[in-house]
Design a protein around this motif. Structure first.
Motif, PDB file in Angstrom:
ATOM      1  N   HIS A 141     -11.156  -6.439   0.025  1.00  0.00           N
ATOM      2  CA  HIS A 141     -11.465  -5.007   0.139  1.00  0.00           C
ATOM      3  C   HIS A 141     -12.774  -4.830   0.905  1.00  0.00           C
ATOM      4  O   HIS A 141     -13.784  -4.397   0.352  1.00  0.00           O
ATOM      5  CB  HIS A 141     -11.547  -4.366  -1.250  1.00  0.00           C
ATOM      6  CG  HIS A 141     -10.284  -4.532  -2.026  1.00  0.00           C
ATOM      7  ND1 HIS A 141      -9.176  -3.745  -1.811  1.00  0.00           N
ATOM      8  CD2 HIS A 141      -9.928  -5.450  -2.960  1.00  0.00           C
ATOM      9  CE1 HIS A 141      -8.199  -4.151  -2.599  1.00  0.00           C
ATOM     10  NE2 HIS A 141      -8.621  -5.183  -3.301  1.00  0.00           N
ATOM     11  N   ALA A 188      -5.179  11.068   2.394  1.00  0.00           N
ATOM     12  CA  ALA A 188      -4.878  10.118   3.449  1.00  0.00           C
ATOM     13  C   ALA A 188      -5.288   8.707   3.064  1.00  0.00           C
ATOM     14  O   ALA A 188      -4.877   7.754   3.688  1.00  0.00           O
ATOM     15  CB  ALA A 188      -5.593  10.545   4.718  1.00  0.00           C
ATOM     16  N   ARG A 189      -6.108   8.576   2.017  1.00  0.00           N
ATOM     17  CA  ARG A 189      -6.606   7.274   1.608  1.00  0.00           C
ATOM     18  C   ARG A 189      -5.502   6.508   0.892  1.00  0.00           C
ATOM     19  O   ARG A 189      -4.900   6.997  -0.048  1.00  0.00           O
ATOM     20  CB  ARG A 189      -7.794   7.475   0.679  1.00  0.00           C
ATOM     21  CG  ARG A 189      -8.605   6.233   0.387  1.00  0.00           C
ATOM     22  CD  ARG A 189      -9.810   6.594  -0.458  1.00  0.00           C
ATOM     23  NE  ARG A 189     -10.621   7.630   0.162  1.00  0.00           N
ATOM     24  CZ  ARG A 189     -11.554   7.406   1.079  1.00  0.00           C
ATOM     25  NH1 ARG A 189     -11.805   6.185   1.456  1.00  0.00           N
ATOM     26  NH2 ARG A 189     -12.237   8.398   1.602  1.00  0.00           N
ATOM     27  N   PRO A 190      -5.210   5.284   1.329  1.00  0.00           N
ATOM     28  CA  PRO A 190      -4.163   4.517   0.653  1.00  0.00           C
ATOM     29  C   PRO A 190      -4.577   4.113  -0.754  1.00  0.00           C
ATOM     30  O   PRO A 190      -5.762   4.074  -1.075  1.00  0.00           O
ATOM     31  CB  PRO A 190      -3.986   3.284   1.546  1.00  0.00           C
ATOM     32  CG  PRO A 190      -5.242   3.185   2.315  1.00  0.00           C
ATOM     33  CD  PRO A 190      -5.812   4.566   2.434  1.00  0.00           C
ATOM     34  N   THR A 191      -3.589   3.820  -1.562  1.00  0.00           N
ATOM     35  CA  THR A 191      -3.827   3.417  -2.945  1.00  0.00           C
ATOM     36  C   THR A 191      -3.285   2.016  -3.149  1.00  0.00           C
ATOM     37  O   THR A 191      -2.165   1.723  -2.762  1.00  0.00           O
ATOM     38  CB  THR A 191      -3.130   4.396  -3.908  1.00  0.00           C
ATOM     39  OG1 THR A 191      -3.650   5.701  -3.695  1.00  0.00           O
ATOM     40  CG2 THR A 191      -3.356   4.000  -5.356  1.00  0.00           C
ATOM     41  N   THR A 192      -4.086   1.165  -3.757  1.00  0.00           N
ATOM     42  CA  THR A 192      -3.670  -0.192  -4.057  1.00  0.00           C
ATOM     43  C   THR A 192      -3.229  -0.263  -5.512  1.00  0.00           C
ATOM     44  O   THR A 192      -3.967   0.125  -6.413  1.00  0.00           O
ATOM     45  CB  THR A 192      -4.838  -1.178  -3.832  1.00  0.00           C
ATOM     46  OG1 THR A 192      -5.252  -1.097  -2.476  1.00  0.00           O
ATOM     47  CG2 THR A 192      -4.412  -2.607  -4.137  1.00  0.00           C
ATOM     48  N   ILE A 194       0.853  -1.173   0.000  1.00  0.00           N
ATOM     49  CA  ILE A 194       0.000   0.000   0.000  1.00  0.00           C
ATOM     50  C   ILE A 194       0.897   1.233   0.000  1.00  0.00           C
ATOM     51  O   ILE A 194       1.850   1.322   0.746  1.00  0.00           O
ATOM     52  CB  ILE A 194      -0.875   0.007   1.270  1.00  0.00           C
ATOM     53  CG1 ILE A 194      -1.730  -1.247   1.348  1.00  0.00           C
ATOM     54  CG2 ILE A 194      -1.724   1.260   1.337  1.00  0.00           C
ATOM     55  CD1 ILE A 194      -2.767  -1.390   0.268  1.00  0.00           C
ATOM     56  N   ILE A 195       0.576   2.150  -0.892  1.00  0.00           N
ATOM     57  CA  ILE A 195       1.290   3.410  -0.882  1.00  0.00           C
ATOM     58  C   ILE A 195       0.310   4.495  -0.502  1.00  0.00           C
ATOM     59  O   ILE A 195      -0.892   4.333  -0.610  1.00  0.00           O
ATOM     60  CB  ILE A 195       1.937   3.732  -2.234  1.00  0.00           C
ATOM     61  CG1 ILE A 195       0.871   3.849  -3.323  1.00  0.00           C
ATOM     62  CG2 ILE A 195       2.998   2.711  -2.579  1.00  0.00           C
ATOM     63  CD1 ILE A 195       1.405   4.348  -4.634  1.00  0.00           C
ATOM     64  N   THR A 196       0.808   5.592  -0.079  1.00  0.00           N
ATOM     65  CA  THR A 196      -0.040   6.701   0.289  1.00  0.00           C
ATOM     66  C   THR A 196       0.054   7.749  -0.790  1.00  0.00           C
ATOM     67  O   THR A 196       1.136   8.182  -1.161  1.00  0.00           O
ATOM     68  CB  THR A 196       0.388   7.280   1.647  1.00  0.00           C
ATOM     69  OG1 THR A 196       0.270   6.251   2.608  1.00  0.00           O
ATOM     70  CG2 THR A 196      -0.498   8.440   2.028  1.00  0.00           C
ATOM     71  N   GLY A 197      -1.086   8.137  -1.318  1.00  0.00           N
ATOM     72  CA  GLY A 197      -1.124   9.143  -2.359  1.00  0.00           C
ATOM     73  C   GLY A 197      -1.255  10.524  -1.772  1.00  0.00           C
ATOM     74  O   GLY A 197      -0.858  10.776  -0.643  1.00  0.00           O
ATOM     75  N   ILE A 246     -12.214   2.846  -2.034  1.00  0.00           N
ATOM     76  CA  ILE A 246     -10.773   2.593  -2.106  1.00  0.00           C
ATOM     77  C   ILE A 246     -10.237   3.317  -3.326  1.00  0.00           C
ATOM     78  O   ILE A 246     -10.998   3.776  -4.182  1.00  0.00           O
ATOM     79  CB  ILE A 246     -10.438   1.086  -2.211  1.00  0.00           C
ATOM     80  CG1 ILE A 246     -10.970   0.506  -3.525  1.00  0.00           C
ATOM     81  CG2 ILE A 246     -10.956   0.326  -1.007  1.00  0.00           C
ATOM     82  CD1 ILE A 246     -10.461  -0.914  -3.811  1.00  0.00           C
ATOM     83  N   ARG A 247      -8.922   3.444  -3.380  1.00  0.00           N
ATOM     84  CA  ARG A 247      -8.286   3.969  -4.590  1.00  0.00           C
ATOM     85  C   ARG A 247      -7.412   2.879  -5.169  1.00  0.00           C
ATOM     86  O   ARG A 247      -6.713   2.167  -4.436  1.00  0.00           O
ATOM     87  CB  ARG A 247      -7.427   5.194  -4.278  1.00  0.00           C
ATOM     88  CG  ARG A 247      -8.244   6.379  -3.866  1.00  0.00           C
ATOM     89  CD  ARG A 247      -7.486   7.680  -3.881  1.00  0.00           C
ATOM     90  NE  ARG A 247      -6.135   7.591  -3.394  1.00  0.00           N
ATOM     91  CZ  ARG A 247      -5.298   8.617  -3.380  1.00  0.00           C
ATOM     92  NH1 ARG A 247      -5.680   9.785  -3.835  1.00  0.00           N
ATOM     93  NH2 ARG A 247      -4.079   8.483  -2.904  1.00  0.00           N
TER      94      ARG A 247
END
Ligand code: FES
Length: 140
Positions: free
Chosen positions: A43, A23-27, A17-20, A53-54
């Motif tokens: 999910h 604050a919502r993480p991106t998969t 998981i990265i953070t874009g 989700i993103r």
């Protein structure tokens, strides 16, 4: 994830998981034949109304939002504002553009201008066995 599940899902978690920008993480996901397949069991946010989700398809530069609507429908939206192309952010119950203040409902519909057009959507379906399938080749 075992090999079979890996292939079934078509979604590959490349770097966890990265953070874009929000604050919502991106998969990170890898489309197969232009389709991203996300097992709902991976999910759980998308099992409840209002969950989102993103995802960032491999090779893409802008994460897409996958959102469970109050109707039960799951939609996938581009975050590119239809006014002048800034990136909107999901804040509470709506997408907000930081550039000129356009607001969109969670289904991408325009709530407030200056934009006049809804966010782009990508064809999204949920199979009876709980697989979300998203055609990320082009908006519908
Ligand atoms: Fe989003 Fe102008 S670019 S409101």
């Amino acid at each position: 994830m075992d090999r079979r599940r890996f292939v079934e899902s078509g979604a590959v978690l490349l770097a966890g998981i990265i953070t874009g920008c929000g604050a919502r993480p991106t998969t990170l996901v890898t489309p197969v034949g232009g389709l991203v397949r996300l097992p709902l069991r991976d999910h759980p946010e998308l099992e409840r109304v209002g969950g989102a989700i993103r995802i960032l398809p491999d090779g893409g530069s802008t994460p897409l939002y996958v959102v469970r609507l109050a109707s039960g429908e799951v939609v996938t939206l581009s975050p590119v504002c239809k006014h002048l192309g800034c990136i909107v952010d999901l804040k509470g119950q709506e997408f907000v553009c930081p550039c000129h203040g356009s607001r969109y409902a969670r289904d991408g519909a325009v709530r407030r201008g200056p934009t006049e057009h809804p966010l782009d959507r990508f064809a999204t379906s949920v199979s009876p066995d709980g697989i979300i399938e998203i055609d990320v080749r082009r908006p519908v």
